[in-house]
Every structure is written in C-alpha cells, then in structure tokens.
Design a protein around this motif. Structure first.
Motif, PDB file in Angstrom:
ATOM      1  N   LEU A  60       0.715  -1.096  -0.145  1.00 55.34           N
ATOM      2  CA  LEU A  60       0.130   0.065  -0.027  1.00 55.34           C
ATOM      3  C   LEU A  60       0.781   1.317   0.057  1.00 55.34           C
ATOM      4  O   LEU A  60       0.511   2.259  -0.726  1.00 55.34           O
ATOM      5  CB  LEU A  60      -0.911   0.109   1.208  1.00 55.34           C
ATOM      6  N   GLU A  61       2.032   1.524   0.696  1.00 55.90           N
ATOM      7  CA  GLU A  61       2.794   2.276   0.744  1.00 55.90           C
ATOM      8  C   GLU A  61       3.464   2.648  -0.517  1.00 55.90           C
ATOM      9  O   GLU A  61       3.578   3.847  -1.027  1.00 55.90           O
ATOM     10  CB  GLU A  61       4.088   2.298   1.860  1.00 55.90           C
ATOM     11  N   ALA A  63       2.188   2.244  -3.462  1.00 55.46           N
ATOM     12  CA  ALA A  63       0.958   2.457  -4.063  1.00 55.46           C
ATOM     13  C   ALA A  63       0.714   3.728  -4.188  1.00 55.46           C
ATOM     14  O   ALA A  63       0.658   4.854  -4.717  1.00 55.46           O
ATOM     15  CB  ALA A  63      -0.238   1.631  -3.844  1.00 55.46           C
ATOM     16  N   TYR A  64       0.831   4.271  -2.904  1.00 60.10           N
ATOM     17  CA  TYR A  64       0.878   5.871  -2.321  1.00 60.10           C
ATOM     18  C   TYR A  64       1.828   6.506  -3.007  1.00 60.10           C
ATOM     19  O   TYR A  64       1.633   7.703  -3.482  1.00 60.10           O
ATOM     20  CB  TYR A  64       0.493   5.972  -1.005  1.00 60.10           C
ATOM     21  N   ALA A  65       2.658   5.877  -2.721  1.00 55.69           N
ATOM     22  CA  ALA A  65       4.284   6.809  -3.417  1.00 55.69           C
ATOM     23  C   ALA A  65       4.221   6.823  -5.066  1.00 55.69           C
ATOM     24  O   ALA A  65       4.359   7.746  -5.070  1.00 55.69           O
ATOM     25  CB  ALA A  65       5.482   6.022  -2.665  1.00 55.69           C
ATOM     26  N   GLY A  67       1.527   6.857  -6.680  1.00 54.21           N
ATOM     27  CA  GLY A  67       0.534   7.902  -7.065  1.00 54.21           C
ATOM     28  C   GLY A  67       0.874   9.298  -6.886  1.00 54.21           C
ATOM     29  O   GLY A  67       0.353  10.281  -7.335  1.00 54.21           O
ATOM     30  N   SER A  68       1.783   9.405  -5.859  1.00 55.07           N
ATOM     31  CA  SER A  68       1.910  10.890  -5.503  1.00 55.07           C
ATOM     32  C   SER A  68       3.258  11.592  -6.247  1.00 55.07           C
ATOM     33  O   SER A  68       3.560  12.772  -6.119  1.00 55.07           O
ATOM     34  CB  SER A  68       2.216  10.942  -3.924  1.00 55.07           C
TER      35      SER A  68
END
Length: 165
Positions: A60-61, A63-65, A67-68
């Motif tokens: 999940l981390e 995926a967030y990274a 995406g940002s």
C-alpha cells in the motif's frame, strides 16, 4: 524477477507459451496486479497463473508513493520499480525511462530479449525458435524493438551456440 507491461505484452503477442518455458527453465516471474489490469492480451489473471506467473499485489505504501510522485514514469511503471526495490527483484523492462529510473534506486534490470537468450542458454528452446520469437516481438513492437536490436540478439544466440560446442 518482475515483468513490466511492455515485456509481458511482447511475449503474449509473440507466443505466450514462451512464458511457461521461461518459468520452467529460467526462474520464477512475477507481475503486479495493476500491470495485469492494463494488459489487454489476456482475459483474466488465471491465464497468467496457468503460464506459471505469480501475480503480486504491491504494498500500500508503494501504491501511495507511486501515485504521488511526478516525473516521466506512469503509475504502473513507478509501482513496478518500487515493488522490485522492496522485494529485491530484478525488473525486466524494455522501457528506457524506467530503466534510467531504476539505476539510482539500485534496482537491477534486464531487457526482455535477455530472457529469451537465457531460455536458449538453459536449453529450453533452440536457437531458431528464440530468434523467431524475437522477430515476432519486433513485428508487433517495431517502435521499441528495432532491426538492430534483433540483429544484436541473433549475435548473442550465435555466440551462445559457439560456446556450447
């Protein structure tokens, strides 16, 4: 090893059975779920699983990274890089931008055709067949797999055959 979309698509279009042989002769191959979702050459995950590929869900981390972050990479490419880094996987890609981004991150990379050479070297496919697969990949992906790339690949295969004699 982790396959990116471009390499997976190349092999699926050329001859998807080659993926099964690579798993058998070269090693385990994974692909992340978001990459599977963008590949139109398959109907569902089960097709890849039947070929012996492992479908990984990224952290999940990561995926967030992915995406940002801004930059030259797509979300899927950035996520492939981060997943390969997290798990210490070699990333197989023909994407030059992705390869450039992998180097500073310490992620090792291979070209897709290097997998074919490894398959041949391991005895999984004769020279004429791997060259035929390389030519089929070139026909379906002429923008990224040029005649010069295929010529260099053929030289590698000839060199492997000479060394095996």
């Amino acid at each position: 090893m982790l396959l990116d979309a471009c390499v997976l698509i190349d092999f699926l279009k050329a001859d998807k059975a080659v993926l099964q042989l690579m798993v058998q002769y070269v090693g385990a191959f994974s692909v992340i779920g978001p990459v599977v979702d963008e590949v139109k050459e398959i109907n569902d995950d089960n097709e890849l699983i039947e070929l012996g590929l492992i479908i990984m869900e990224p952290a999940l981390e990561d995926a967030y990274a992915a995406g940002s972050q801004r930059g030259p990479l797509s979300f899927e490419d950035r996520l492939s890089l981060l997943t390969a880094k997290r798990h210490g996987l070699l990333l197989v890609t023909n994407d030059r931008r992705l390869r450039r981004e992998c180097e500073p991150e310490g992620v090792a990379v291979l070209w897709g055709l290097e997998l074919l050479a490894a398959l041949h070297k391991a005895g999984g496919m004769p020279a004429m067949e791997v060259v035929g697969i390389a030519q089929a990949i070139r026909e379906s992906n002429p923008k990224h797999i040029t005649p010069k790339i295929v010529e260099r690949f053929e030289e590698v295969i000839r060199h492997q055959d000479c060394r095996q004699r």
